[in-house]
Write a protein that holds these residues in place. Structure first.
Motif, PDB file in Angstrom:
ATOM      1  N   VAL A 107       0.837  -1.212   0.000  1.00 39.82           N
ATOM      2  CA  VAL A 107       0.000   0.000   0.000  1.00 39.82           C
ATOM      3  C   VAL A 107       0.867   1.256   0.000  1.00 39.82           C
ATOM      4  N   THR A 108       2.036   1.206   0.655  1.00 35.06           N
ATOM      5  CA  THR A 108       2.917   2.372   0.666  1.00 35.06           C
ATOM      6  C   THR A 108       3.496   2.635  -0.720  1.00 35.06           C
ATOM      7  N   SER A 109       3.772   1.552  -1.472  1.00 40.06           N
ATOM      8  CA  SER A 109       4.406   1.698  -2.782  1.00 40.06           C
ATOM      9  C   SER A 109       3.480   2.320  -3.824  1.00 40.06           C
ATOM     10  N   VAL A 110       2.184   2.385  -3.554  1.00 40.46           N
ATOM     11  CA  VAL A 110       1.239   2.972  -4.527  1.00 40.46           C
ATOM     12  C   VAL A 110       0.605   4.243  -3.987  1.00 40.46           C
ATOM     13  N   LYS A 111       1.231   4.842  -2.977  1.00 36.00           N
ATOM     14  CA  LYS A 111       0.777   6.116  -2.434  1.00 36.00           C
ATOM     15  C   LYS A 111       1.729   7.227  -2.847  1.00 36.00           C
ATOM     16  N   SER A 112       1.224   8.439  -2.874  1.00 34.47           N
ATOM     17  CA  SER A 112       2.086   9.602  -3.072  1.00 34.47           C
ATOM     18  C   SER A 112       2.753   9.963  -1.746  1.00 34.47           C
ATOM     19  N   PRO A 149      24.727  -6.995  -7.771  1.00 38.54           N
ATOM     20  CA  PRO A 149      23.387  -7.584  -7.880  1.00 38.54           C
ATOM     21  C   PRO A 149      22.311  -6.645  -7.375  1.00 38.54           C
ATOM     22  N   MET A 150      21.084  -7.059  -7.541  1.00 34.93           N
ATOM     23  CA  MET A 150      19.923  -6.239  -7.213  1.00 34.93           C
ATOM     24  C   MET A 150      19.878  -5.896  -5.723  1.00 34.93           C
ATOM     25  N   THR A 151      20.283  -6.823  -4.871  1.00 37.84           N
ATOM     26  CA  THR A 151      20.224  -6.578  -3.421  1.00 37.84           C
ATOM     27  C   THR A 151      21.157  -5.449  -3.002  1.00 37.84           C
ATOM     28  N   VAL A 152      22.328  -5.363  -3.626  1.00 38.23           N
ATOM     29  CA  VAL A 152      23.271  -4.291  -3.292  1.00 38.23           C
ATOM     30  C   VAL A 152      22.717  -2.948  -3.758  1.00 38.23           C
ATOM     31  N   GLN A 153      22.145  -2.919  -4.950  1.00 38.32           N
ATOM     32  CA  GLN A 153      21.571  -1.666  -5.437  1.00 38.32           C
ATOM     33  C   GLN A 153      20.353  -1.249  -4.613  1.00 38.32           C
ATOM     34  N   LEU A 154      19.585  -2.224  -4.137  1.00 35.03           N
ATOM     35  CA  LEU A 154      18.468  -1.905  -3.248  1.00 35.03           C
ATOM     36  C   LEU A 154      18.970  -1.228  -1.980  1.00 35.03           C
ATOM     37  N   ASN A 155      20.045  -1.737  -1.406  1.00 35.07           N
ATOM     38  CA  ASN A 155      20.620  -1.126  -0.214  1.00 35.07           C
ATOM     39  C   ASN A 155      21.045   0.314  -0.490  1.00 35.07           C
ATOM     40  N   ASN A 156      21.605   0.550  -1.681  1.00 34.19           N
ATOM     41  CA  ASN A 156      22.022   1.903  -2.031  1.00 34.19           C
ATOM     42  C   ASN A 156      20.824   2.837  -2.192  1.00 34.19           C
ATOM     43  N   VAL A 157      19.724   2.309  -2.728  1.00 34.92           N
ATOM     44  CA  VAL A 157      18.522   3.129  -2.887  1.00 34.92           C
ATOM     45  C   VAL A 157      17.950   3.518  -1.524  1.00 34.92           C
ATOM     46  N   ILE A 158      17.828   2.538  -0.632  1.00 40.71           N
ATOM     47  CA  ILE A 158      17.172   2.776   0.650  1.00 40.71           C
ATOM     48  C   ILE A 158      18.024   3.631   1.582  1.00 40.71           C
ATOM     49  N   ASN A 159      19.333   3.449   1.544  1.00 43.13           N
ATOM     50  CA  ASN A 159      20.216   4.140   2.487  1.00 43.13           C
ATOM     51  C   ASN A 159      20.808   5.427   1.925  1.00 43.13           C
ATOM     52  N   THR A 160      20.224   5.962   0.887  1.00 43.91           N
ATOM     53  CA  THR A 160      20.709   7.242   0.381  1.00 43.91           C
ATOM     54  C   THR A 160      20.518   8.341   1.422  1.00 43.91           C
ATOM     55  N   THR A 161      21.454   9.248   1.510  1.00 47.60           N
ATOM     56  CA  THR A 161      21.412  10.299   2.541  1.00 47.60           C
ATOM     57  C   THR A 161      21.199  11.682   1.939  1.00 47.60           C
ATOM     58  N   THR A 162      20.873  11.752   0.666  1.00 48.31           N
ATOM     59  CA  THR A 162      20.668  13.049   0.028  1.00 48.31           C
ATOM     60  C   THR A 162      19.197  13.221  -0.337  1.00 48.31           C
ATOM     61  N   GLY A 163      18.681  14.439  -0.150  1.00 46.89           N
ATOM     62  CA  GLY A 163      17.313  14.735  -0.533  1.00 46.89           C
ATOM     63  C   GLY A 163      16.294  14.124   0.418  1.00 46.89           C
ATOM     64  N   VAL A 164      15.030  14.129  -0.029  1.00 49.99           N
ATOM     65  CA  VAL A 164      13.925  13.588   0.764  1.00 49.99           C
ATOM     66  C   VAL A 164      13.912  12.065   0.636  1.00 49.99           C
ATOM     67  N   ARG A 165      13.698  11.394   1.749  1.00 49.89           N
ATOM     68  CA  ARG A 165      13.614   9.932   1.724  1.00 49.89           C
ATOM     69  C   ARG A 165      12.263   9.527   1.131  1.00 49.89           C
ATOM     70  N   LEU A 166      12.296   8.905  -0.030  1.00 43.64           N
ATOM     71  CA  LEU A 166      11.070   8.533  -0.745  1.00 43.64           C
ATOM     72  C   LEU A 166      10.667   7.129  -0.320  1.00 43.64           C
ATOM     73  N   ASN A 193       7.834   5.576  -0.669  1.00 41.24           N
ATOM     74  CA  ASN A 193       7.088   4.811  -1.670  1.00 41.24           C
ATOM     75  C   ASN A 193       8.020   4.175  -2.702  1.00 41.24           C
ATOM     76  N   VAL A 194       9.047   4.895  -3.102  1.00 39.62           N
ATOM     77  CA  VAL A 194      10.034   4.337  -4.036  1.00 39.62           C
ATOM     78  C   VAL A 194      10.830   3.219  -3.369  1.00 39.62           C
ATOM     79  N   ASN A 195      11.185   3.422  -2.104  1.00 40.06           N
ATOM     80  CA  ASN A 195      11.919   2.384  -1.380  1.00 40.06           C
ATOM     81  C   ASN A 195      11.122   1.090  -1.283  1.00 40.06           C
ATOM     82  N   MET A 196       9.839   1.216  -0.970  1.00 40.91           N
ATOM     83  CA  MET A 196       8.994   0.023  -0.854  1.00 40.91           C
ATOM     84  C   MET A 196       8.842  -0.665  -2.202  1.00 40.91           C
TER      85      MET A 196
END
Length: 295
Positions: A42-47, A241-258, A260-263
């Motif tokens: 539900v979080t992934s399809v919300k604004s 691999p995808m798991t490493v890139q997922l970690n980079n997406v979720i743990n980014t420290t710049t800008g607003v933490r999105l 919905n995109v993380n989920m």
């Protein structure tokens, strides 16, 4: 029917405390695993405006798939902002050979240890089993040095070789136990007919190994796809691999933490093992029942 008999029947129809306890446990366990998945979906399809209202359990007021598009093609995974699409392709390139090769060599090892029994077979099997209980972290630095000397560190062949090494004990154990449940008379008859080592393996044993091959494939694909530490250390920047890139997406420290995109990125990363489970879960159970844990 007397009043006492009817009362007795009504009492018997009531569930016992043990049954109530079992159902309560099963429902609690299911909720424990399903509830986080529901929140992710539900979080992934919300604004972000709707997420910031704070009600994480509520269904989306305005449905959107834009977070999924961003997670796939434009989320930042470090310096580049190309989503986790590249990690998906890298995970495929790692998982396919890291599944086929361990199963093939594990089947050969199990076949040799079960039927041919070369000199020192028991010692070899004991060494392989020791490898299954040694923590990955203990062998990390020696493998880095070895792969560096071979010129394979931070490369696709290097990470495939690492997965092959770490999966060999379990694959060998699976196939050895499965072949141990096959009557020796079949092997002896094939030997009398003039069959050699490879001919008996490919023409007799391998066609009979479909149930355990399915079990090994599910285990290996799930393990390799979900791996993080080995891919981070050995794959190299171009093969993350995808798991490493997922970690980079979720743990980014710049800008607003999105969130919905993380989920959405998390669900996309776990989609492959979830699909394999739902499609072939029953075959896994059948393979286990066919002899995967016999010995």
């Amino acid at each position: 029917m007397s009043h006492s008999t009817a009362a007795t029947l009504r009492i018997r129809k009531l569930p016992s405390p043990a049954r109530i306890g079992v159902y309560a446990f099963l429902i609690s366990a299911a909720a424990f695993f399903v509830l986080p998945l529901y929140i992710m979906l539900v979080t992934s399809v919300k604004s972000m405006e709707e997420i910031q209202l704070g009600n994480i359990f509520a269904l989306p007021i305005s449905f959107t798939i834009e977070p999924w598009r961003a997670a796939w093609s434009s989320a930042c995974t470090g310096v580049a902002c190309e989503g986790i699409r590249g990690g998906f392709l890298n995970s495929l390139a790692i998982t396919i050979p890291s599944t086929i090769l361990p199963i093939l060599f594990g089947a050969l090892n199990g076949y040799a240890l079960s039927f041919w029994r070369p000199r020192g077979a028991n010692l070899l099997f004991a060494v392989l089993m020791m490898g299954a209980f040694i923590p990955v972290q203990v062998m990390m630095f020696p493998l880095v040095r070895i792969l560096a000397m071979l010129g394979l560190f931070s490369s696709l062949p290097g990470i495939v070789l690492v997965h092959l090494v770490f999966s060999m004990p379990v694959m060998t154990l699976l196939f050895r136990n499965y072949y141990a449940s096959i009557p020796q008379e079949l092997f002896k008859a094939a030997r009398i007919d003039g069959g050699g080592f490879l001919r008996i393996f490919f023409q007799l044993m391998l066609p009979m190994s479909v149930p355990i091959i399915i079990v090994a494939t599910i285990m290996q694909v799930t393990g390799v796809w979900n791996d993080y530490i080995l891919g981070l250390v050995f794959a190299g920047r171009d093969n993350l691999p995808m798991t490493v890139q997922l970690n980079n997406v979720i743990n980014t420290t710049t800008g607003v933490r999105l969130y919905n995109v993380n989920m959405a990125a998390t669900i996309l990363t776990s989609l492959a093992p979830l699909t394999i489970y739902f499609i072939s879960g029953r075959w896994f159970v059948r393979g286990i029942a066919a002899g995967a844990v016999k010995g």
